[in-house]
Design a protein around this motif. Structure first.
Motif, short mmCIF file in Angstrom:
data_model
loop_
_atom_site.label_atom_id
_atom_site.label_comp_id
_atom_site.label_asym_id
_atom_site.label_seq_id
_atom_site.Cartn_x
_atom_site.Cartn_y
_atom_site.Cartn_z
N MET A 1 10.72 3.87 -3.02
CA MET A 1 9.58 3.16 -3.84
C MET A 1 9.14 4.37 -4.71
O MET A 1 8.30 4.83 -3.93
N SER A 2 8.97 4.54 -6.16
CA SER A 2 8.29 5.44 -6.65
C SER A 2 6.87 5.38 -6.54
O SER A 2 6.32 4.22 -6.66
N ASN A 3 6.10 6.52 -6.59
CA ASN A 3 4.54 6.44 -6.67
C ASN A 3 4.03 5.46 -5.64
O ASN A 3 3.11 4.80 -5.63
N LEU A 4 4.48 5.41 -4.43
CA LEU A 4 4.05 4.51 -3.48
C LEU A 4 2.77 4.82 -2.99
O LEU A 4 2.00 4.05 -2.65
N ALA A 5 2.66 6.23 -3.00
CA ALA A 5 1.24 6.61 -2.46
C ALA A 5 0.04 6.44 -3.28
O ALA A 5 -0.95 5.99 -2.69
N GLU A 6 0.49 6.06 -4.53
CA GLU A 6 -0.75 5.76 -5.35
C GLU A 6 -1.05 4.09 -5.19
O GLU A 6 -2.12 3.88 -5.52
N SER A 7 -0.38 3.55 -4.65
CA SER A 7 -0.51 2.27 -4.45
C SER A 7 -1.12 1.62 -3.16
O SER A 7 -1.50 0.41 -3.36
N VAL A 8 -1.03 2.57 -1.88
CA VAL A 8 -1.55 2.21 -0.99
C VAL A 8 -3.06 2.22 -0.70
O VAL A 8 -3.68 3.57 -0.91
N ALA A 9 -3.61 1.37 -0.01
CA ALA A 9 -5.06 1.21 0.21
C ALA A 9 -5.13 1.96 1.52
O ALA A 9 -4.23 2.29 2.00
N ALA A 10 -6.51 1.92 1.93
CA ALA A 10 -6.87 2.51 3.15
C ALA A 10 -6.12 1.73 4.45
O ALA A 10 -6.01 0.59 4.06
N GLU A 11 -5.78 2.40 5.40
CA GLU A 11 -4.97 1.63 6.50
C GLU A 11 -5.92 0.55 7.22
O GLU A 11 -7.28 0.91 7.48
N ILE A 12 -5.40 -0.40 7.63
CA ILE A 12 -6.09 -1.47 8.56
C ILE A 12 -5.59 -1.07 10.15
O ILE A 12 -4.52 -1.52 10.37
N THR A 13 -6.71 -0.97 10.76
CA THR A 13 -6.62 -0.37 12.21
C THR A 13 -6.98 -1.24 13.23
O THR A 13 -6.91 -1.01 14.50
N ASP A 14 -7.90 -2.46 12.87
CA ASP A 14 -8.67 -3.28 13.79
C ASP A 14 -8.50 -4.54 13.49
O ASP A 14 -8.76 -5.05 12.33
#
Length: 378
Positions: A1-14
């Motif tokens: 999937m192109s430009n995926l990094a631009e679409s990802v918000a911060a990670e939910i870890t809890d």
């Protein structure tokens, strides 16, 4: 999937920051308590056979759905990464919800897909999400019988000044007639299916064709079906049932949202679900079926708060974000966002199900028969 990094918000870890709200057949919805994501709700995918992955859903929306609408018509979405332990933690909580009787029994046994590494953050369109930092004086949520709709409302107060928000949530359904309906049809696909399932009962719901008719009388009829006769809001509030009806009627007549949905449905499905020749482009057909099952959130805001000191309210009332409607001398900001635009399963099984519905509606005369209780749609 192109430009995926631009679409990802911060990670939910809890997982402790997530609170179960509701669920459908394929997804579970969670409220997020941390401030960074509080303007969103989180949709997580269940582990089910033949279901598209979260990335498939997101990319379908980005590539095929969003280009069809003006930017302010669709609820904003973001991908979010998930720590593997979060999903395991939430699955344990689902077991607890089942034992406590909180989870709907028909959903028992289905869990989140622990192989997933993404969720989707969706713009929170609930009434309580607006200016959530201000004290909440009153709130409620009412299901609307016969319309598959929900009305939520919230009243906040700060130093004697009120903020009132109401959100009508409903599925617009088939805004154009089925291509497979009999030529002498009297009822639209949605109303015919409602009659078939009720087997002649008098339960009345709104007619989707009314929403895009351009007729004030027909729109008013649907608005009456979409709103309850009474609300649990205490006296003294500005958003009375009568005003809500007038606001919604004016908004629906003038908005382009439902006209756009009708245009997409009509143009993306030119041959109907019974088409066996394969002449319909599969992606187009699935897009038509997707928008036929989306959810509309119509949000109405009345504010006495100081807009200069309340940037969030200023944004809602800004040009382009909302339509301004005046009723009885009060200024209301009204907006509509579409959600639940997930790609439909294109398998033969699903198409066979849609075809069986059309066969039943036509064979039983539900498109064409007379009904003394419900006026024809045509």
């Amino acid at each position: 999937m192109s430009n995926l990094a631009e679409s990802v918000a911060a990670e939910i870890t809890d997982g402790s920051s997530l609170t179960y709200i509701a669920e459908g057949a394929a997804n579970i919805i969670y409220k997020i308590s941390d401030h960074q994501h509080s303007v969103y709700i989180l949709r997580l995918r269940k582990k089910l056979p033949s279901q598209p992955s979260t990335l498939d859903v997101y990319s379908f929306n980005r590539d095929h759905i969003l280009p069809l609408f003006a930017p302010d018509m669709v609820a904003s979405m973001q991908l979010v990464k998930l720590d593997g332990g979060v999903l395991q933690q939430l699955n344990k909580e689902l077991d607890v919800l089942e034992k406590e009787g909180i989870r709907d029994q028909k959903r028992h046994g289905t869990l989140l897909d622990t192989g997933e590494r993404y969720g989707i953050l969706v713009e929170n369109m609930t009434a309580e999400s607006v200016c959530s930092d201000f004290p909440l004086k009153l709130s409620g949520r009412e299901e609307i019988m016969g319309s598959s709709g929900v009305l939520s409302y919230a009243v906040r107060e700060d130093r004697g000044k009120k903020l009132e928000v109401a959100v009508l949530e409903f599925k617009p359904k088939w805004l154009t007639q089925s291509k497979d309906a009999a030529e002498n049809w009297k009822y639209c696909r949605t109303c015919a299916l409602r009659r078939y399932r009720a087997k002649g009962a008098s339960e009345y719901g709104f007619c989707p064709l009314d929403l895009v008719s351009g007729s004030r009388k027909r729109v008013e009829k649907s608005v009456r079906a979409l709103l309850p006769n009474q609300l649990d809001i205490k006296s003294g509030t500005t958003l009375t049932v009568e005003r809500l009806r007038r606001i919604l009627t004016d908004f629906i007549i003038n908005t382009e949202v439902f006209k756009t949905l009708a245009h997409i449905q009509d143009n993306m499905d030119k041959y109907g679900v019974m088409d066996a020749s394969g002449s319909e482009e599969p992606t187009n057909f699935l897009t038509a079926m997707t928008v036929r099952d989306c959810t509309a959130f119509v949000r109405i805001i009345y504010s006495e708060l100081d807009e200069d000191k309340t940037s969030e309210i200023k944004e809602y009332f800004a040009d382009g974000r909302s339509t301004h409607i005046e009723v009885d001398g009060y200024d209301f900001a009204v907006s509509c966002r579409l959600a639940d635009l997930d790609i439909k399963d294109g398998s033969g099984t699903k198409r066979a199900y849609w075809q069986s519905i059309e066969n039943n509606l036509n064979a039983g005369g539900w498109y064409t028969s007379d009904d003394a209780l419900i006026a024809p749609c045509r």
